[in-house]
Design a protein around this motif. Structure first.
Motif, PDB file in Angstrom:
ATOM      1  N   UNK A 191       1.330 -11.618 -23.093  1.00 12.95           N
ATOM      2  CA  UNK A 191       0.947 -11.142 -24.416  1.00 12.95           C
ATOM      3  C   UNK A 191       2.213 -10.932 -25.240  1.00 12.95           C
ATOM      4  N   UNK A 192       2.220 -11.452 -26.454  1.00 13.13           N
ATOM      5  CA  UNK A 192       3.327 -11.234 -27.378  1.00 13.13           C
ATOM      6  C   UNK A 192       2.759 -10.650 -28.662  1.00 13.13           C
ATOM      7  N   UNK A 193       3.272  -9.461 -29.041  1.00  7.25           N
ATOM      8  CA  UNK A 193       2.795  -8.745 -30.219  1.00  7.25           C
ATOM      9  C   UNK A 193       3.953  -8.586 -31.189  1.00  7.25           C
ATOM     10  N   UNK A 194       3.740  -8.938 -32.439  1.00  6.06           N
ATOM     11  CA  UNK A 194       4.770  -8.860 -33.479  1.00  6.06           C
ATOM     12  C   UNK A 194       4.207  -8.071 -34.651  1.00  6.06           C
ATOM     13  N   UNK A 195       5.010  -7.147 -35.168  1.00  7.98           N
ATOM     14  CA  UNK A 195       4.635  -6.341 -36.318  1.00  7.98           C
ATOM     15  C   UNK A 195       5.811  -6.268 -37.287  1.00  7.98           C
ATOM     16  N   UNK A 196       5.580  -5.826 -38.523  1.00  6.80           N
ATOM     17  CA  UNK A 196       6.702  -5.666 -39.451  1.00  6.80           C
ATOM     18  C   UNK A 196       7.771  -4.726 -38.881  1.00  6.80           C
ATOM     19  N   UNK A 197       9.023  -4.984 -39.235  1.00  3.85           N
ATOM     20  CA  UNK A 197      10.138  -4.197 -38.718  1.00  3.85           C
ATOM     21  C   UNK A 197      10.349  -2.908 -39.484  1.00  3.85           C
ATOM     22  N   UNK A 198       9.296  -2.121 -39.593  1.00  3.12           N
ATOM     23  CA  UNK A 198       9.306  -0.830 -40.264  1.00  3.12           C
ATOM     24  C   UNK A 198       9.062   0.261 -39.223  1.00  3.12           C
TER      25      UNK A 198
END
Length: 337
Positions: A191-198
């Motif tokens: 599983x690879x999860x990416x979100x904004x870098x905030x």
């Protein structure tokens, strides 16, 4: 960071750029700008939505022009770090949850050669339609399944080698985020999860990371361990940067003049496969000074440390001058330094 690396003709990145090139034809510039402004507010906000963000063709075109190149580069960076931690492995299939116009599918194709079954699930039919249109330009994605589905607590998933969830968790309620991460962990080998870098994006990634570990997966990247994150909540956040080449179309929509921008993102990649995480990860932009390079590292023993590499370190010093934010440290064996 330096300018973006050249894009090879015929590569997924070049093909995607070409497929995006004419999207704004026939769409009034003011309408595109208004859609972009609304998308910016939504994607950077912390309030989940009760309906698909991408409502119609105009929204989807604005999204693809504004966000797709940056999402592609952020997800490709995360997948590359993951691939480095599972050398020799190639996903047999790929399921992209909340994938919209398919940026993560393009990123996976850029990370692993060959063709594989790909399914993109999203609740916005206009996004799926445009994703199908774009993917027709890339043979490896031409047979992708574009499937309408609400992304939330009721979602059931078939087993998959690779599941990606990129820029989706911020659109969901807390209960739906939990259900989605648990469903991905139960269905996937990786599983690879990416979100904004905030700070908020990082908090969502850490919450997901904890659930993936409790489900029996091991962290492959960016962390060099699967123990608790050493960052004290509220004091800092872990994020990285991907440099994005911007086409004239992209600059027009975003109102900018530079040929590039830096996309900040947070991510976690976890797997049930045998994994070889980096010994340490560069978690801040390296500081290059006269005769020395300062590297902020997250290390295997759960510590955050600053390492100073000087000229007396010889080849390692030259490697430090060339290393990037987000890279493993020291450079993997066999790489020139």
């Amino acid at each position: 960071m330096n300018a973006p690396a050249p894009v090879s003709p015929g590569s997924p990145a070049a093909t995607l750029r070409g497929a995006l090139a004419g999207l704004l034809d026939g769409l009034p510039p003011r309408q595109a700008a208004q859609a972009v402004e609304r998308l910016i507010a939504t994607y950077r906000g912390a309030t989940p939505t009760a309906a698909p963000i991408l409502r119609d063709r105009a929204d989807v075109v604005a999204y693809a022009a504004y966000r797709m190149p940056a999402t592609f580069e952020a997800v490709r960076s995360a997948l590359t770090a993951f691939a480095d931690a599972v050398p020799g492995w190639t996903p047999g299939d790929h399921l992209d949850l909340g994938g919209g116009t398919g940026a993560a599918a393009w990123a996976a194709s850029a990370t692993w050669d060959g063709k594989r079954p790909v399914t993109v699930l999203d609740w916005a039919e206009p996004a799926l339609a445009l994703g199908r249109e774009l993917a027709a330009a890339h043979p490896a994605l031409a047979d992708t399944r574009w499937q309408g589905s609400r992304i939330g607590a009721a979602l059931t998933l078939e087993p998959a080698d690779l599941v990606t969830v990129s820029y989706v968790l911020n659109e969901l309620t807390g209960a739906d985020r939990t259900a989605l991460v648990d469903a991905a962990a139960g269905a996937a080998r990786s599983v690879v999860i990416v979100e904004p870098g905030t700070p908020d994006g990082y908090a969502r990634v850490i919450e997901a990371r904890d659930r993936l570990i409790r489900a029996g997966l091991r962290v492959a990247a960016p962390c060099p361990h699967s123990a608790a994150c050493p960052i004290v909540p509220g004091t800092d956040w872990c994020h990285f940067s991907a440099r994005v080449s911007r086409s004239s179309l992209h600059r027009q929509v975003k109102g900018g003049s530079l040929a590039y921008e830096d996309e900040k993102f947070s991510y976690v990649a976890a797997t049930r496969l045998p994994v070889h995480p980096a010994p340490a990860r560069v978690v801040r932009k390296p500081q290059i000074r006269k005769g020395q390079v300062l590297l902020d590292l997250c290390e295997t023993d759960q510590a955050l440390r600053r390492t100073t590499v000087t000229k007396r370190h010889g080849d390692l010093y030259r490697a430090a001058r060339d290393t990037d934010w987000g890279a493993p440290w020291p450079p993997p064996a066999g790489e020139a330094y």
